[in-house]
Design an enzyme around this catalytic site. Structure first.
Site, PDB file in Angstrom:
ATOM      1  CG  HIS A  75      -1.929   1.078   1.211  1.00 21.70           C
ATOM      2  ND1 HIS A  75      -3.185   0.867   0.691  1.00 21.70           N
ATOM      3  CD2 HIS A  75      -1.895   2.368   1.605  1.00 21.70           C
ATOM      4  CE1 HIS A  75      -3.886   1.991   0.772  1.00 21.70           C
ATOM      5  NE2 HIS A  75      -3.122   2.919   1.326  1.00 21.70           N
ATOM      6  CG  ASP A  95     -11.527   3.898   5.136  1.00 23.73           C
ATOM      7  OD1 ASP A  95     -11.042   4.731   5.922  1.00 23.73           O
ATOM      8  OD2 ASP A  95     -11.156   3.800   3.953  1.00 23.73           O
ATOM      9  NE  ARG A 148      -9.552  10.954   7.498  1.00 24.83           N
ATOM     10  CZ  ARG A 148      -8.668  10.085   7.020  1.00 24.83           C
ATOM     11  NH1 ARG A 148      -9.055   8.851   6.716  1.00 24.83           N
ATOM     12  NH2 ARG A 148      -7.422  10.410   6.888  1.00 24.83           N
ATOM     13  CB  SER A 205      -8.039   5.365   6.712  1.00 29.53           C
ATOM     14  OG  SER A 205      -8.328   5.276   5.349  1.00 29.53           O
ATOM     15  CE  LYS A 239      -8.361   2.169   2.852  1.00 29.14           C
ATOM     16  NZ  LYS A 239      -8.579   3.530   2.375  1.00 29.14           N
TER      17      LYS A 239
HETATM   18  N1  URA Z   1      -5.019   6.464   2.030  1.00 29.13           N
HETATM   19  C1  URA Z   1      -6.038   5.871   2.702  1.00 29.13           C
HETATM   20  O1  URA Z   1      -6.468   4.770   2.362  1.00 29.13           O
HETATM   21  N2  URA Z   1      -6.555   6.508   3.768  1.00 29.13           N
HETATM   22  C2  URA Z   1      -6.123   7.711   4.186  1.00 29.13           C
HETATM   23  O2  URA Z   1      -6.646   8.214   5.162  1.00 29.13           O
HETATM   24  C3  URA Z   1      -5.069   8.327   3.472  1.00 29.13           C
HETATM   25  C4  URA Z   1      -4.518   7.664   2.395  1.00 29.13           C
END
Ligand code: URA
Length: 434
Positions: free
Chosen positions: A82, A161, A168, A183, A187
């Site tokens: 990620h 999320d 947000r 966040s 995931k």
């Molecule tokens: N990427 C994400 O998945 N969440 C965030 O809050 C910032 C970047």
């Protein structure tokens, strides 16, 4: 328990209990807590922060808000990567086929681009026929059968999320270390991989502007990942200038294909080899970093990685002929040029300004759900440290409509600074956190 008491506690700087965090997230997901209370709570978290226990509780509550995948039946270590988001960051498109060609099993859930940062799903959407929305069982089957699948965030996974991120985005609460950590990690936990490589970007084109903040975010995510049973490694990597030479969806696919041939921009290739070697170690396919890097270099050179890309594209319904004939991705109708207005060396190529210019061309979206011009983007011919002569080509700008070119070029021009000598090149990988 009442939402207002939880907001008040956080406003006053208290640490929230695990139960309070879960109550808030569960009720918000169910639509029982309205957006205006969630917005107040997010701002309280933004200003007061969260400790690691609270952030871990938030991660679990978010991950539990929807379905979760489990690949343990495969009997193989499934790994995932990620990036916290950057400009010109197409590493996933290179890394995943490259690692699949080394026998690693990969399951990746990716997002669309938001703001000045790009997203893998938009890039894959450029490929005719490519299916970016796989149902959960289809995704799991694809991973089991081919060893590699990428899908967009499905609505039944981590829905909390999705809702919170949208809020947000409009309440100036994105760039908060605990909120980003929860966040991202929710995931990753829901997507089921047991080995995680996190690429935490730092610099003008990233959410984290200072090395200390980026290192703190990396350490927090690694700690949460480990506490939830995932082998987790984070690298803090530079995002002061765009990665590679292309910014914008279809140009980035073309650049990724070049990298899979072992050609193209040195910074992109170097970062892919570095991240890829870490992932080979995480997947237990190699023990030694240098040997891992060497193996990946060979897979790029002998065409094996490119062949894995063809298989991956065809496996998800896409036209694999784009690998050898990138014009099949489409050809932008409008084109402009940015020329150097002085002699010297390029001392700055601001990633944020380049990302904003790509957005002005239509390559990004301001709001979730906005349409994107997949053929819009920028090709950069000079990077920091390069010598430049007045009148020389700095960049080409592309889009589907000529009206976006001039305003985008004006924005892009602000990205550049020139000096009398080349600045010292800094490292791409700044810290490793385990
Ligand atoms: N990427 C994400 O998945 N969440 C965030 O809050 C910032 C970047």
């Amino acid at each position: 328990m009442r939402a207002i008491d939880i907001i008040r506690q956080k406003r006053d700087g208290a640490a929230l209990s695990d139960e309070a965090v879960r109550f808030f997230i569960d009720r918000y997901t169910a639509g029982e807590i309205p957006d205006y209370q969630a917005a107040a709570w997010l701002m309280a978290v933004y200003l007061r922060g969260m400790d690691e226990r609270e952030t871990s509780a938030l991660t679990c509550a978010l991950a539990d808000s929807g379905a979760q995948l489990d690949f343990s039946f495969l009997g193989r270590t499934v790994v995932d990567k990620h990036s916290t988001g950057g400009v010109g960051d197409k590493t996933t498109l290179v890394l995943l086929p490259l690692l699949a060609s080394a026998g690693v099993t990969l399951a990746k859930m990716s997002g669309r681009g938001l703001g000045h940062t790009g997203g893998t799903i938009d890039k894959l959407s450029c490929i005719p026929g490519f299916r970016t929305e796989l149902a959960r069982d289809e995704f799991a089957r694809q991973v089991a059968e081919t060893g590699l699948a990428i899908t967009g965030q499905s609505p039944d996974m981590v829905p909390a999320d999705g809702k919170l991120y949208a809020l947000r985005d409009v309440t100036a609460t994105v760039d908060s270390i605990p909120l980003i950590a929860a966040s991202v990690m929710s995931k990753k936990i829901a997507a089921g991989a047991k080995g995680l490589l996190l690429d935490v970007k730092v610099g003008s084109g990233a959410f984290m502007r200072s090395l200390s903040d980026a290192a703190a975010l990396a350490a927090l995510m690694v700690s949460i990942g480990k506490s939830l049973g995932r082998r987790t490694v984070a690298l803090v990597t530079a995002m002061e200038q765009p990665l590679g030479q292309a910014v914008g969806n279809h140009l980035e696919v073309i650049e990724a294909l070049q990298a899979l041939r072992g050609e193209g921009a040195a910074d992109l290739r170097d970062l892919c080899l570095h991240l890829g070697a870490e992932m080979l170690l995480l997947a237990d396919k190699e023990r030694d970093f240098a040997a891992a890097r060497h193996r990946l270099t060979s897979l790029l050179a002998d065409g094996t990685a490119l062949q894995a890309m063809r298989r991956f594209i065809a496996g998800q319904g896409g036209d694999a002929r784009i690998v050898d004939d990138p014009d099949r991705l489409g050809v932008p109708r409008a084109k402009g040029e940015l020329l150097a207005n002085s002699d010297g060396y390029l001392t700055r190529l601001d990633a944020r300004a380049a990302g904003d210019a790509a957005m002005a061309l239509g390559a990004g979206r301001k709001r979730k759900g906005d349409a994107v011009d997949l053929l819009a983007g920028i090709r950069l011919y000079k990077k920091c440290g390069d010598a430049v002569s007045r009148g020389e080509l700095l960049a080409e700008l592309f889009s589907s409509g000529p009206e976006t070119i001039a305003p985008a070029a004006a924005l892009l021009e602000t990205a550049y600074a020139f000096g009398d000598s080349a600045p010292q090149a800094g490292p791409l990988v700044l810290e490793r956190v385990v």
